[in-house]
Design a protein around this motif. Structure first.
Motif, PDB file in Angstrom:
ATOM      1  N   PHE A 211       0.811  -1.219   0.000  1.00 39.99           N
ATOM      2  CA  PHE A 211       0.000   0.000   0.000  1.00 39.99           C
ATOM      3  C   PHE A 211       0.846   1.273   0.000  1.00 39.99           C
ATOM      4  CE2 PHE A 211      -2.886  -3.231   1.675  1.00 39.99           C
ATOM      5  CZ  PHE A 211      -4.031  -2.982   0.925  1.00 39.99           C
ATOM      6  N   ASN A 212       2.153   1.099  -0.187  1.00 39.36           N
ATOM      7  CA  ASN A 212       3.066   2.240  -0.326  1.00 39.36           C
ATOM      8  C   ASN A 212       3.041   3.161   0.889  1.00 39.36           C
ATOM      9  OD1 ASN A 212       5.088   3.469  -1.822  1.00 39.36           O
ATOM     10  ND2 ASN A 212       3.671   4.891  -2.809  1.00 39.36           N
ATOM     11  N   LEU A 213       2.952   2.574   2.081  1.00 38.39           N
ATOM     12  CA  LEU A 213       2.983   3.348   3.317  1.00 38.39           C
ATOM     13  C   LEU A 213       4.421   3.419   3.821  1.00 38.39           C
ATOM     14  CD1 LEU A 213      -0.195   2.000   5.156  1.00 38.39           C
ATOM     15  CD2 LEU A 213       0.108   4.223   4.084  1.00 38.39           C
ATOM     16  N   THR A 214       5.038   4.585   3.735  1.00 36.22           N
ATOM     17  CA  THR A 214       6.427   4.763   4.128  1.00 36.22           C
ATOM     18  C   THR A 214       6.566   6.021   4.979  1.00 36.22           C
ATOM     19  OG1 THR A 214       6.814   5.918   2.042  1.00 36.22           O
ATOM     20  CG2 THR A 214       7.358   3.577   2.105  1.00 36.22           C
ATOM     21  N   PHE A 215       7.788   6.260   5.482  1.00 34.58           N
ATOM     22  CA  PHE A 215       8.028   7.400   6.373  1.00 34.58           C
ATOM     23  C   PHE A 215       7.776   8.737   5.679  1.00 34.58           C
ATOM     24  CE2 PHE A 215      10.991   4.516   8.847  1.00 34.58           C
ATOM     25  CZ  PHE A 215      10.179   4.477   9.962  1.00 34.58           C
ATOM     26  N   PHE A 216       8.170   8.861   4.418  1.00 34.32           N
ATOM     27  CA  PHE A 216       8.139  10.147   3.729  1.00 34.32           C
ATOM     28  C   PHE A 216       7.029  10.173   2.677  1.00 34.32           C
ATOM     29  CE2 PHE A 216      12.599   9.422   4.975  1.00 34.32           C
ATOM     30  CZ  PHE A 216      12.750  10.478   5.851  1.00 34.32           C
ATOM     31  N   ASN A 217       6.462  11.361   2.475  1.00 31.72           N
ATOM     32  CA  ASN A 217       5.372  11.525   1.525  1.00 31.72           C
ATOM     33  C   ASN A 217       5.821  11.214   0.095  1.00 31.72           C
ATOM     34  OD1 ASN A 217       3.913  13.592  -0.473  1.00 31.72           O
ATOM     35  ND2 ASN A 217       2.477  12.963   1.118  1.00 31.72           N
ATOM     36  N   LYS A 218       5.036  10.394  -0.600  1.00 36.85           N
ATOM     37  CA  LYS A 218       5.423   9.904  -1.923  1.00 36.85           C
ATOM     38  C   LYS A 218       5.557  11.020  -2.941  1.00 36.85           C
ATOM     39  CE  LYS A 218       2.283   7.861  -4.373  1.00 36.85           C
ATOM     40  NZ  LYS A 218       1.289   6.888  -4.879  1.00 36.85           N
ATOM     41  N   GLU A 219       4.614  11.971  -2.976  1.00 39.87           N
ATOM     42  CA  GLU A 219       4.636  13.028  -3.995  1.00 39.87           C
ATOM     43  C   GLU A 219       5.848  13.935  -3.832  1.00 39.87           C
ATOM     44  OE1 GLU A 219       1.976  12.290  -2.145  1.00 39.87           O
ATOM     45  OE2 GLU A 219       0.742  11.300  -3.678  1.00 39.87           O
ATOM     46  N   ASN A 220       6.141  14.340  -2.583  1.00 34.52           N
ATOM     47  CA  ASN A 220       7.281  15.227  -2.351  1.00 34.52           C
ATOM     48  C   ASN A 220       8.604  14.535  -2.651  1.00 34.52           C
ATOM     49  OD1 ASN A 220       5.373  16.288   0.431  1.00 34.52           O
ATOM     50  ND2 ASN A 220       5.662  17.488  -1.406  1.00 34.52           N
ATOM     51  N   VAL A 221       8.706  13.288  -2.252  1.00 31.04           N
ATOM     52  CA  VAL A 221       9.931  12.543  -2.530  1.00 31.04           C
ATOM     53  C   VAL A 221      10.106  12.348  -4.039  1.00 31.04           C
ATOM     54  CG1 VAL A 221      11.057  10.299  -2.308  1.00 31.04           C
ATOM     55  CG2 VAL A 221      10.053  11.390  -0.303  1.00 31.04           C
ATOM     56  N   GLY A 222       9.000  12.065  -4.738  1.00 32.93           N
ATOM     57  CA  GLY A 222       9.072  11.916  -6.197  1.00 32.93           C
ATOM     58  C   GLY A 222       9.575  13.179  -6.865  1.00 32.93           C
ATOM     59  N   PHE A 223       9.109  14.337  -6.391  1.00 28.70           N
ATOM     60  CA  PHE A 223       9.585  15.615  -6.934  1.00 28.70           C
ATOM     61  C   PHE A 223      11.088  15.758  -6.709  1.00 28.70           C
ATOM     62  CE2 PHE A 223      10.777  20.038  -6.371  1.00 28.70           C
ATOM     63  CZ  PHE A 223      10.223  20.649  -7.478  1.00 28.70           C
ATOM     64  N   PHE A 224      11.547  15.448  -5.499  1.00 28.37           N
ATOM     65  CA  PHE A 224      12.973  15.576  -5.197  1.00 28.37           C
ATOM     66  C   PHE A 224      13.801  14.655  -6.089  1.00 28.37           C
ATOM     67  CE2 PHE A 224      16.819  14.215  -3.072  1.00 28.37           C
ATOM     68  CZ  PHE A 224      17.378  15.416  -2.678  1.00 28.37           C
ATOM     69  N   VAL A 225      13.349  13.427  -6.251  1.00 29.12           N
ATOM     70  CA  VAL A 225      14.099  12.465  -7.059  1.00 29.12           C
ATOM     71  C   VAL A 225      14.226  12.961  -8.498  1.00 29.12           C
ATOM     72  CG1 VAL A 225      14.035  10.129  -8.033  1.00 29.12           C
ATOM     73  CG2 VAL A 225      13.537  10.477  -5.602  1.00 29.12           C
ATOM     74  N   ARG A 226      13.149  13.495  -9.050  1.00 30.01           N
ATOM     75  CA  ARG A 226      13.208  14.000 -10.433  1.00 30.01           C
ATOM     76  C   ARG A 226      14.163  15.185 -10.543  1.00 30.01           C
ATOM     77  NH1 ARG A 226       7.693  13.021  -9.807  1.00 30.01           N
ATOM     78  NH2 ARG A 226       7.242  15.220  -9.426  1.00 30.01           N
ATOM     79  N   GLN A 227      14.109  16.099  -9.577  1.00 36.14           N
ATOM     80  CA  GLN A 227      15.001  17.250  -9.602  1.00 36.14           C
ATOM     81  C   GLN A 227      16.461  16.823  -9.471  1.00 36.14           C
ATOM     82  OE1 GLN A 227      14.133  20.672  -9.964  1.00 36.14           O
ATOM     83  NE2 GLN A 227      12.221  19.723 -10.599  1.00 36.14           N
ATOM     84  N   CYS A 228      16.695  15.881  -8.583  1.00 38.77           N
ATOM     85  CA  CYS A 228      18.054  15.410  -8.362  1.00 38.77           C
ATOM     86  C   CYS A 228      18.584  14.696  -9.603  1.00 38.77           C
ATOM     87  CB  CYS A 228      18.083  14.475  -7.153  1.00 38.77           C
ATOM     88  SG  CYS A 228      19.727  14.160  -6.522  1.00 38.77           S
ATOM     89  N   GLN A 229      17.733  13.911 -10.239  1.00 41.34           N
ATOM     90  CA  GLN A 229      18.143  13.216 -11.448  1.00 41.34           C
ATOM     91  C   GLN A 229      18.527  14.210 -12.540  1.00 41.34           C
ATOM     92  OE1 GLN A 229      18.344   9.651 -11.934  1.00 41.34           O
ATOM     93  NE2 GLN A 229      19.563  10.561 -13.569  1.00 41.34           N
ATOM     94  N   ALA A 230      17.762  15.301 -12.659  1.00 38.62           N
ATOM     95  CA  ALA A 230      18.072  16.329 -13.660  1.00 38.62           C
ATOM     96  C   ALA A 230      19.414  16.989 -13.355  1.00 38.62           C
ATOM     97  CB  ALA A 230      16.957  17.371 -13.692  1.00 38.62           C
ATOM     98  N   MET A 231      19.693  17.271 -12.063  1.00 40.63           N
ATOM     99  CA  MET A 231      20.977  17.874 -11.697  1.00 40.63           C
ATOM    100  C   MET A 231      22.141  16.931 -12.004  1.00 40.63           C
ATOM    101  SD  MET A 231      20.352  20.033  -8.170  1.00 40.63           S
ATOM    102  CE  MET A 231      19.350  18.845  -7.299  1.00 40.63           C
TER     103      MET A 231
END
Length: 516
Positions: free
Chosen positions: A249-269
């Motif tokens: 059910f994708n229940l984890t410590f950190f919010n999925k949407e915010n983490v997804g945004f960070f991962v995409r930004q980091c990948q671009a950098m």
């Protein structure tokens, strides 16, 4: 009719009797299991253990600090074993045993509990904090050069720029006579400093808090976890067999949407860095990109052989960890330093005078801030009273005997940092803010009843960078404004220690006065 009613009542009575028998049987079996564990380990356990949940009811009802204090006193010991579900948690308040766990016998206790890794989503769980075994050793060795003296000196220009922005903002608030929730200001400063020193970004979140990058990063830490989500994760920590269900059910410590945004930004950098000259950047991200392993087919081979290469996911994991470790903890410490300076004006005056005597009007840098001995004492005393992590946890990798106690493989050791920092056996009048305790700070910092950054091979990698940020920021701010209490300042401060990080009952609000 009467016969039918009698039969029904007899049936209920038998059922109730059966339930009572089962409950007593479970209690007896649970108590016997706990007694057997005590016999094998020599570690005393609190009474009142319950089936399924162990001592969890007592911990929730009393609060973890009061629970531990009660049983340490009643058992006349500095080590107890409590049961969280089926998992034994050994709480160690003995500095000598803590020294074995963190340093002397480190190979037996080198990993944090695996549930931390399991409950954090990929790829951010690739950060060195979450890793264990050979993976941890390899990544730690790659990251260590990032925090060398030479690298730290290169960060001072960016830290000064961010600190000057912070001081400007505070000066304007002083002119407007605003009462300020200072944690918000410091959160902006630490976010700016991390973005600049780690990624070469100029985000200025103090003055421009509405950009998508800033809002998403802040929400990772500031968005409260919904009660049902927190309950599910807590249940999984008590009953590890629930982990696969939570993952579905994708229940984890950190919010999925915010983490997804960070991962995409980091990948671009990361992709941008690969197309640029590495000589343009000397920051944290560039070091990791230089150590990246491009050939996907060779990644497992390199990971297993211990060579100094990172996968793309590991780079993102370290980048995320840099924000996690540097944002909340540094902002919290600055928050508490400001509070203590506001309610201890004579301490604040000594710090300001030391800045005048040792630095004058010069720009703070790596060399001259190290002359600020009393400021360092203030920071160290703040970290004693409000350690960033109130508890350290370690898995027992192999069975080992320490001071006649047997630590069985598979259990978890907990070191109550907050409790040690407030123990009157080691700190006379522990609730008093007294920077003079650290006049001979090196002697104190080597003791295993003081560990705000942890101790041993897994101690915080970013400790020196955090101290540098704190000192430079305080120089800029204290030259411009004075911290003072306001009507909304809670005195004394009520601290909460059972939510992973040190928090306060009410946000700290202060006023600023202009210095002439």
């Amino acid at each position: 009719m009467d016969l039918h009613l009698c039969c029904l009542l007899d049936s209920w009575a038998l059922s109730l009797a059966g339930i009572v028998v089962v409950v007593f049987l479970l209690l007896w079996l649970r108590r016997r299991e706990a007694e057997d564990y005590q016999r094998r380990t020599g570690i005393p356990a609190p009474e009142g253990i319950l089936p399924l949940i162990g001592h969890l009811y007592q911990v929730i009802r009393m609060g973890v600090d009061d629970y531990e204090r009660k049983w340490f006193n009643e058992k006349k010991t500095k080590i107890i074993v409590s049961w969280y579900g089926k998992t034994p948690l050994i709480t160690v308040a003995d500095p000598e045993i803590a020294k074995h766990v963190l340093v002397k016998d480190f190979p037996y206790f080198q990993d944090r509990p695996r549930r931390i890794y399991t409950m954090t989503q990929t790829p951010v769980n690739k950060g060195v904090f979450f890793h264990y075994g050979s993976h941890w050793k390899r990544i730690r060795s790659i990251l260590t050069p990032t925090f060398s003296t030479g690298k730290l000196k290169m960060t001072t220009h960016d830290i000064n720029r961010c600190s000057a922005n912070l001081a400007d903002k505070m000066e304007n608030m002083a002119k407007a006579k605003e009462n300020v929730e200072v944690k918000q200001l410091y959160g902006g400063f630490t976010l700016d400093a991390i973005a600049a020193t780690a990624f070469g970004l100029d985000v200025d979140s103090i003055n421009n808090p509405d950009s998508s990058f800033i809002k998403n990063i802040k929400e990772i830490f500031q968005r409260g976890m919904k009660p049902w989500r927190r309950i599910c994760i807590t249940l999984a920590s008590v009953f590890p067999s629930l982990y696969p269900v939570l993952r579905i059910f994708n229940l984890t410590f950190f919010n999925k949407e915010n983490v997804g945004f960070f991962v995409r930004q980091c990948q671009a950098m990361i992709e941008d860095r690969k197309t640029e000259s590495s000589e343009r950047h000397v920051d944290f991200l560039q070091l990791m990109v230089n150590a990246e392993l491009d050939d996907q087919s060779l990644q497992d081979q390199h990971i297993n052989s211990g060579q100094k290469k990172l996968t793309n996911d590991e780079i993102i994991g370290q980048a995320f960890l840099f924000f996690v470790a540097g944002y909340e903890t540094t902002a919290n410490t600055m928050n508490f330093v400001s509070y203590e300076l506001a309610v201890n004006q004579e301490v604040q005056d000594r710090v300001v005078q030391e800045i005048k005597d040792q630095i004058g009007k010069d720009e703070p840098n790596y060399e001259n801030v190290n002359k600020l001995q009393y400021m360092e004492q203030v920071i160290l005393e703040t970290l004693r009273m409000y350690p960033p992590l109130p508890r350290l946890t370690r898995e027992i990798g192999e069975t080992v005997v320490i001071k006649d106690y047997t630590f069985l493989k598979g259990g978890t050791v907990v070191i109550p940092v907050y409790g040690l920092h407030h123990n009157p056996d080691y700190w006379p009048d522990p609730e008093k803010f007294d920077p003079d305790r650290f006049e001979n700070s090196k002697n104190v910092q080597n003791k295993f009843y003081y560990m705000p950054f942890g101790l041993g091979p897994r101690m915080c990698l970013g400790m020196r960078l955090a101290m540098l940020e704190l000192k430079i920021a305080l120089v800029h701010v204290l030259r411009r404004v004075r911290f003072v209490p306001c009507q909304e300042t809670q005195i004394p401060l009520k601290v909460i220690t059972n939510k992973g990080l040190i928090t306060v009952e009410k946000p700290i609000k202060l006023a600023f006065e202009l210095r002439h």
